[in-house]
Design an enzyme around this catalytic site. Structure first.
Site, PDB file in Angstrom:
ATOM      1  N   LYS A  79       0.403   0.035   7.394  1.00 59.61           N
ATOM      2  CA  LYS A  79       0.908  -1.330   7.239  1.00 59.61           C
ATOM      3  C   LYS A  79       1.639  -1.790   8.497  1.00 59.61           C
ATOM      4  O   LYS A  79       1.397  -2.901   9.001  1.00 59.61           O
ATOM      5  CB  LYS A  79       1.831  -1.398   6.019  1.00 59.61           C
ATOM      6  CG  LYS A  79       1.155  -1.039   4.708  1.00 59.61           C
ATOM      7  CD  LYS A  79       2.087  -1.190   3.524  1.00 59.61           C
ATOM      8  CE  LYS A  79       3.193  -0.173   3.549  1.00 59.61           C
ATOM      9  NZ  LYS A  79       2.691   1.213   3.394  1.00 59.61           N
ATOM     10  N   THR A  80       2.533  -0.961   9.011  1.00 64.37           N
ATOM     11  CA  THR A  80       3.269  -1.334  10.217  1.00 64.37           C
ATOM     12  C   THR A  80       2.339  -1.420  11.422  1.00 64.37           C
ATOM     13  O   THR A  80       2.470  -2.319  12.269  1.00 64.37           O
ATOM     14  CB  THR A  80       4.391  -0.315  10.478  1.00 64.37           C
ATOM     15  OG1 THR A  80       5.227  -0.224   9.322  1.00 64.37           O
ATOM     16  CG2 THR A  80       5.225  -0.735  11.670  1.00 64.37           C
TER      17      THR A  80
ATOM     18  N   HIS B 166      -9.269  31.165 -12.156  1.00 60.12           N
ATOM     19  CA  HIS B 166      -9.372  29.718 -11.876  1.00 60.12           C
ATOM     20  C   HIS B 166     -10.772  29.369 -11.364  1.00 60.12           C
ATOM     21  O   HIS B 166     -11.400  28.404 -11.824  1.00 60.12           O
ATOM     22  CB  HIS B 166      -8.334  29.319 -10.822  1.00 60.12           C
ATOM     23  CG  HIS B 166      -6.937  29.289 -11.318  1.00 60.12           C
ATOM     24  ND1 HIS B 166      -6.534  28.590 -12.431  1.00 60.12           N
ATOM     25  CD2 HIS B 166      -5.802  29.880 -10.824  1.00 60.12           C
ATOM     26  CE1 HIS B 166      -5.233  28.741 -12.617  1.00 60.12           C
ATOM     27  NE2 HIS B 166      -4.763  29.528 -11.653  1.00 60.12           N
TER      28      HIS B 166
ATOM     29  N   GLU C 207      -6.553  34.157  -9.301  1.00 60.34           N
ATOM     30  CA  GLU C 207      -7.323  33.120  -8.612  1.00 60.34           C
ATOM     31  C   GLU C 207      -8.802  33.196  -8.999  1.00 60.34           C
ATOM     32  O   GLU C 207      -9.489  32.164  -9.073  1.00 60.34           O
ATOM     33  CB  GLU C 207      -7.167  33.263  -7.094  1.00 60.34           C
ATOM     34  CG  GLU C 207      -5.736  33.233  -6.603  1.00 60.34           C
ATOM     35  CD  GLU C 207      -4.962  32.006  -7.046  1.00 60.34           C
ATOM     36  OE1 GLU C 207      -5.591  30.960  -7.293  1.00 60.34           O
ATOM     37  OE2 GLU C 207      -3.728  32.100  -7.182  1.00 60.34           O
TER      38      GLU C 207
ATOM     39  N   GLY D  11       0.817  -1.208   0.000  1.00 60.24           N
ATOM     40  CA  GLY D  11       0.000   0.000   0.000  1.00 60.24           C
ATOM     41  C   GLY D  11       0.843   1.246   0.000  1.00 60.24           C
ATOM     42  O   GLY D  11       2.061   1.193   0.226  1.00 60.24           O
TER      43      GLY D  11
END
Length: 644
Positions: free
Chosen positions: A201-202, A421, A418, A195
């Site tokens: 995971k750990t 956008h 901005e 992953g």
């Protein structure tokens, strides 16, 4: 004895040795301060009446003359010496002979050599970490994880239910093996956790250790790598021998890609030490000798570089995918991390989860921690929803730089950039909804428009890609329309880079170009290892490379024309949005829509809550998933300085 106690004892011993040496050499220097005198000269001085007092210690005589000089001499066996001294009225003092002088002399002569040997052994143990043995190169560095290190169970893991179910079966087998063995089932020898970074995971492996109640050894893949060939393989053997002695047990190797990379992939045939270590790991997992009761867990975020022999059934039978959580998983993860934080009544984990698409478990933990730090900075007793919203903006867009001095012209240009956008994103249905627009400098950007998707999405449609290109070019077009062609700034460099990268992927990877078709085009050149040399191999012809460049340019220019058409048709809305940004600095998506419709914002004058913060945030009700262009699109960046 722990490490602190060992170090304390070591320094105490060193201090005592230094004090003893100081006393020894001090005494010897004091004794050596008196001048040596031949015995015949001593007799002459006694006969001449120049000696006032002597101290006889064995055959050594220390004395003092009438003029205050001290002397020392060595006397043979002379039975008449005392009588001569009495005749000359010399004050005689007798002292017992020193014992152990030979031992002290031997110690002084051998002490430097013993000290060097001790220091050499100490540093060898520190460098090698051989478990208390000076030459323990090949000993495994695997550590036995016990409850005193902080027990973690499956209750502490949230948002990755499928991965947790896979490992719950492993734990159940260790607790009740007959349940599976009577039907001929065998427990997987290895489980590989795959992953992205930060997905847990750990943590998932630690929860297996807490639930299984069996010995759990943990080691990093880099602990096998050593400068001496064969050491890593020896450590693998020793690790599995420890596992067999403690079976049933679990061995967890974190970042296994450090030792399990594809053999022969590097230039010159690869690394001998790493390949020998990998070969030994392959044999131990599934070789002639069975390792019954030893289950291997491993974690990596690079499964593509692992050797195929390591991934086959019989070694790693299962690949457990640990992905980024969806909205339900993010909500559960937030609740886990919020247990240790005093929350106000207005905190809504569901709302925060909707506003954090694509966040991993580590990102969410950092978000909760940032919110707690912000509340502590404000001297609050509880963490409110406002702190979580501010922390989310800080994590996703960067820290506000309100101390940065900008001229009015630069602020106005940034507001129109901005606003361009935001306006293009509002008018394109395929674009992700605009969540927030700001001209407050954050991170490296002078301003930013933040868009969030409406729901989980794991792929991009063609119209979405084209919409992202148009939104990215909206800022530059707005600058050109309002301030003229010569006043266009370098602030759109990040937009241009993002648009170019997306257009190239549309052509070379995603098959969205009608001229080039659904084919995969790699890099123009790649290095190929041939024997003992490296050659450059072309993946595409010159004609195809030219066509790729033309298609990339066409996609970007089409996005530019779309943005220009929208901004030209709705220039009045652009002026209203820019004016709102100049007045309030930050606008939410709903406020931008209100300005576009010609309405007034009517914010309370005493309202210090930034737009888009608090429980009324404009995050869509359904979940979102982070993808290209969905976070922080269209940042206005300052001009790069030389050397930066």
């Amino acid at each position: 004895m722990n490490l602190f106690g060992k170090n304390l004892v070591l320094w105490v011993v060193i201090g005592l040795l230094v004090v003893a040496l100081f006393n020894i050499f001090n005494d010897s220097s004091q004794r050596g301060s008196s001048s040596s005198m031949p015995y015949s000269r001593f007799l002459e001085e006694v006969d001449g009446g120049n000696v006032t007092q002597v101290t006889i210690q064995g055959q050594t005589i220390n004395g003092e003359t009438r003029d205050g000089r001290t002397f020392s001499t060595y006397a043979p066996q002379d039975n008449t010496l005392v009588e001569k001294l009495n005749q000359r009225n010399v004050l005689i003092t007798a002292a017992p002979e020193e014992e152990g002088s030979l031992l002290m002399a031997t110690l002084l002569s051998w002490f430097p050599m013993l000290l060097l040997i001790g220091v050499w052994i100490f540093f060898m143990r520190q460098m090698q970490g051989g478990g208390g043995k000076a030459m323990g190169f090949g000993k495994s560095k695997a550590k036995l994880l016990t409850e005193k290190h902080g027990r973690v169970t499956f209750e502490d893991v949230a948002g990755i239910e499928e991965a947790k179910e896979e490992l719950e079966e492993v734990v159940d087998f260790l607790k009740n093996p007959q349940k599976y063995q009577r039907l001929g089932g065998k427990i997987p020898k290895g489980c590989l956790l795959v992953g992205p970074p930060g997905t847990g995971k750990t943590l998932l492996a630690r929860s297996v250790a807490g639930e299984a109640n069996v010995p759990f050894f943990t080691i990093s893949g880099s602990d096998f790598v050593e400068m001496f060939v064969g050491v890593g393989a020896s450590r693998v053997r020793d690790m599995f021998e420890q596992g067999k002695k403690n079976a049933p047990c679990i061995i967890f190797i974190d970042e296994i890609d450090a030792v399990g990379r594809h053999r022969g992939a590097g230039l010159g045939g690869g690394n001998d030490e790493r390949e020998q270590t990998l070969n030994q790991l392959l044999v131990e997992m599934d070789g002639f000798e069975a390792n019954e009761g030893v289950i291997l867990l491993a974690a990596t975020n690079r499964p593509d570089v692992l050797d195929p022999a390591l991934l086959r059934p019989g070694r790693f039978d299962r690949q457990v995918v640990v992905p980024n959580p969806d909205i339900i998983g993010r909500e559960k993860i937030l609740k886990v991390h919020m247990r240790k934080v005093p929350l106000a009544h207005d905190v809504n984990a569901r709302t925060i989860a909707r506003g954090t698409p694509g966040f991993s478990g580590a990102d969410l933990a950092n978000l909760v921690n940032e919110a707690a730090l912000l509340a502590a900075r404000k001297s609050r007793r509880l963490v409110t929803q406002q702190e979580f919203e501010e922390a989310k903006d800080k994590v996703m867009m960067g820290t506000e730089r309100r101390s940065m001095v900008m001229s009015e012209d630069e602020k106005k240009l940034t507001a129109y950039h901005e606003g361009g956008h935001a306006l293009v994103g509002m008018h394109l249905k395929a674009s992700d909804p605009v969540h927030k627009a700001t001209i407050i400098p954050r991170g490296r950007a002078l301003g930013m428009v933040m868009r969030l998707p409406e729901k989980d999405s794991y792929s991009l449609r063609r119209d979405q890609c084209l919409a992202h290109l148009a939104v990215a070019m909206g800022g530059r077009i707005a600058e050109e329309m309002i301030f003229g062609h010569d006043a266009v700034t370098t602030g759109a460099s990040g937009d241009i880079k993002m648009a170019t990268d997306m257009a190239r992927r549309m052509v070379t990877e995603w098959g969205l170009s009608d001229k080039l078709g659904p084919l995969m085009y790699g890099a123009n050149q790649e290095e190929v290892f041939l024997g003992h040399s490296v050659a450059q191999q072309k993946n595409v012809s010159d004609k195809t490379a030219e066509l790729i460049d033309e298609e990339v340019r066409r996609f970007v220019e089409e996005g530019e024309e779309t943005a220009r058409r929208i901004l030209t048709d709705h220039e009045d809305q652009l002026h209203r949005i820019a004016k709102g940004l100049l007045e309030y600095e930050t606008l939410s998506g709903d406020e931008i829509k209100t300005l576009m419709d010609g309405g007034d914002l009517n914010r309370p004058e005493d309202d210090e809550t930034p737009a888009g913060s608090g429980p009324s945030s404009t995050v869509p009700e359904s979940d979102g998933h982070k993808k290209p262009g969905s976070e922080g699109t269209g940042g206005m960046e300052p001009e790069p300085q030389p050397g930066s």
